[in-house]
Design a protein around this motif. Structure first.
Motif, PDB file in Angstrom:
ATOM      1  N   PHE A 190      52.927  66.086 -47.020  1.00 33.55           N
ATOM      2  CA  PHE A 190      53.686  65.158 -47.743  1.00 33.55           C
ATOM      3  C   PHE A 190      53.943  64.098 -46.631  1.00 33.55           C
ATOM      4  O   PHE A 190      53.989  62.870 -46.879  1.00 33.55           O
ATOM      5  CB  PHE A 190      54.939  65.709 -48.049  1.00 33.55           C
ATOM      6  N   GLN A 195      56.946  58.588 -46.269  1.00 35.68           N
ATOM      7  CA  GLN A 195      58.032  58.250 -46.978  1.00 35.68           C
ATOM      8  C   GLN A 195      58.485  56.941 -47.198  1.00 35.68           C
ATOM      9  O   GLN A 195      57.538  55.971 -47.387  1.00 35.68           O
ATOM     10  CB  GLN A 195      59.406  58.480 -45.821  1.00 35.68           C
ATOM     11  N   LYS A 196      59.630  56.547 -47.609  1.00 37.81           N
ATOM     12  CA  LYS A 196      59.833  55.178 -48.199  1.00 37.81           C
ATOM     13  C   LYS A 196      59.295  54.133 -47.379  1.00 37.81           C
ATOM     14  O   LYS A 196      59.203  54.169 -46.209  1.00 37.81           O
ATOM     15  CB  LYS A 196      61.358  55.070 -48.079  1.00 37.81           C
ATOM     16  N   VAL A 199      56.819  62.443 -58.093  1.00 33.91           N
ATOM     17  CA  VAL A 199      57.845  62.109 -57.239  1.00 33.91           C
ATOM     18  C   VAL A 199      58.910  63.210 -57.163  1.00 33.91           C
ATOM     19  O   VAL A 199      59.347  63.987 -56.040  1.00 33.91           O
ATOM     20  CB  VAL A 199      58.702  60.890 -57.361  1.00 33.91           C
ATOM     21  N   ILE A 226      57.306  66.627 -55.723  1.00 36.69           N
ATOM     22  CA  ILE A 226      57.291  66.261 -54.314  1.00 36.69           C
ATOM     23  C   ILE A 226      58.667  66.590 -53.569  1.00 36.69           C
ATOM     24  O   ILE A 226      58.763  67.271 -52.505  1.00 36.69           O
ATOM     25  CB  ILE A 226      56.799  64.862 -53.841  1.00 36.69           C
ATOM     26  N   GLU A 227      59.627  66.128 -54.155  1.00 38.39           N
ATOM     27  CA  GLU A 227      60.965  66.314 -53.446  1.00 38.39           C
ATOM     28  C   GLU A 227      61.319  67.718 -53.593  1.00 38.39           C
ATOM     29  O   GLU A 227      61.990  68.395 -52.789  1.00 38.39           O
ATOM     30  CB  GLU A 227      62.110  65.432 -54.150  1.00 38.39           C
ATOM     31  N   HIS A 267      68.171  59.097 -56.287  1.00 40.47           N
ATOM     32  CA  HIS A 267      67.077  58.274 -56.454  1.00 40.47           C
ATOM     33  C   HIS A 267      66.964  57.412 -57.621  1.00 40.47           C
ATOM     34  O   HIS A 267      66.947  56.167 -57.504  1.00 40.47           O
ATOM     35  CB  HIS A 267      65.602  59.021 -56.399  1.00 40.47           C
ATOM     36  N   ILE A 284      59.510  57.992 -52.288  1.00 40.05           N
ATOM     37  CA  ILE A 284      59.661  59.239 -51.897  1.00 40.05           C
ATOM     38  C   ILE A 284      60.210  59.421 -50.462  1.00 40.05           C
ATOM     39  O   ILE A 284      60.030  58.475 -49.701  1.00 40.05           O
ATOM     40  CB  ILE A 284      58.224  59.711 -51.592  1.00 40.05           C
ATOM     41  N   VAL A 333      48.834  59.733 -56.007  1.00 38.68           N
ATOM     42  CA  VAL A 333      50.335  59.997 -56.365  1.00 38.68           C
ATOM     43  C   VAL A 333      50.569  59.709 -57.892  1.00 38.68           C
ATOM     44  O   VAL A 333      51.627  60.461 -58.356  1.00 38.68           O
ATOM     45  CB  VAL A 333      51.231  59.108 -55.514  1.00 38.68           C
TER      46      VAL A 333
END
Length: 369
Positions: free
Chosen positions: A26, A32-33, A47, A50-51, A224, A235, A305
């Motif tokens: 990941f 990341q963002k 998403v 993934i979290e 989010h 993400i 993704v």
């Protein structure tokens, strides 16, 4: 006679290392963002996945150190063990760089990098390995403290360590996500569980672990969507080792393993065989050159993704990396055994231990009136 290892802890060791590979998939593979913004229903699903999987896997490093503290708090430290931990670090740092250089890979720019790779601790080639070596060296002194103080004093020490280390309390004032001080805190927690915990009664810690992961994931995704909207949610994966989420999740998973009664069978035997190889998995796949090769050239994770089969792709890639690294470290283990590396370390350590330093001090003029 060798002590019989606890299968549940060996299973946890294997699981923790696999979780590290998942986490790197990941963090290094996607980032990341603002990378990986969901713009489809499949993207939203991924998403969220993934979290959830990220919060599930982030416990890995903490669990590894808790295991270390649990076992080393009552074991006699022999300095030769430190050499045996350092040697694989040097082996992979130096020889991966050498192979890359001789093969003409453009990942290695010059022979200077090979020289630097021969000093992986000095150059902090692996942050975890560097801190782990320091923790290993400190462990006999930490254990003296852990076994000398009362249970009440030990509890006060743990509270103090939490206050000093938790990022939501004092931020980076004394500690950080990957600091040695945080590893020392985890060592003491593992030691406390070994010395003072009562493992009678039902084992509900697994429920606590999965419940906390589910709750944190849901809370994160709600935040989010409120902040970015569903189709623009990035993400984040903002969990740190020394925040409450990663710590208590890891603690619950560790306690679950500590209370678990694993029956002997083919599965436990396989886990106990591959558990000693898991450190090699980290040293191989998170080597600076291999990391670039994996996540920038072989597996272009970002491109998947928005696909519905992303989670299956993630499992396939991480399992393949994990299995390949296990096979490589198994070969390294066989080479070390063939060359009798560990036996030579033992012999050298014994010779150093038996040196009469007083004689050399007298020859140097010390000790004379």
């Amino acid at each position: 006679m060798l002590k019989k290892r606890n299968p549940s802890f060996e299973i946890l060791r294997v699981l923790a290392m696999f979780f590290i590979v998942v986490w790197h998939f990941f963090i290094h593979g996607i980032g990341q963002k603002p990378v990986g913004v969901a713009d489809s229903f499949s993207g939203i699903f991924n998403v969220c996945s993934i979290e959830f999987l990220g919060s599930l896997a982030k416990v890995s490093t903490n669990c590894y150190i808790l295991i270390t503290g649990y076992f080393m708090v009552k074991s006699a430290m022999k300095w030769r063990k430190l050499a045996k931990v350092w040697l694989p670090i040097f082996f992979y740092s130096f020889f991966i760089c050498l192979v890359m250089l001789l093969s003409g890979s453009n990942l290695v720019k010059s022979w200077v990098e090979l020289f630097k790779s021969a000093f992986p601790i000095w150059n902090d080639s692996y942050w975890f390995a560097t801190k782990y070596i320091a923790l290993f060296a400190l462990s006999p002194f930490l254990s003296i403290v852990a076994t000398s103080i009362t249970k009440a004093q030990y509890k006060m020490l743990l509270v103090l360590l939490l206050v000093i280390n938790m990022d939501f309390l004092l931020g980076p004032t004394f500690s950080s996500n990957n600091s040695l001080l945080w590893m020392i805190a985890l060592y003491f927690f593992g030691g406390y569980i070994r010395l003072h915990s009562d493992f009678s009664g039902k084992n509900h810690y697994g429920k606590y672990y999965f419940g906390m992961v589910a709750a944190i994931s849901a809370w994160t995704m709600i935040g989010h969507f409120l902040a970015y909207s569903a189709f623009k949610s990035p993400i984040l994966l903002h969990y740190h080792n020394n925040n409450g989420i990663a710590f208590f999740s890891a603690l619950f998973l560790f306690l679950w393993a500590a209370k678990m009664k694993v029956q002997e069978g083919w599965f436990s035997k396989v886990m106990m065989r591959i558990a000693p190889l898991t450190f090699g998995v980290y040293l191989i796949h998170d080597n600076t050159f291999i990391r670039t090769l994996l996540w920038k050239r072989l597996f272009l994770v970002k491109g998947y993704v928005d696909d519905w089969y992303f989670v299956l792709y993630m499992l396939g890639v991480t399992l393949a990396i994990f299995a390949t690294c296990l096979a490589i470290d198994y070969l390294r283990e066989r080479i070390f055994k063939l060359l009798k590396v560990n036996e030579r370390i033992d012999v050298l350590s014994e010779k150093v231990h038996n040196i009469d330093y007083r004689k050399y001090l007298k020859l140097a003029g010390y000790g004379k009136k």
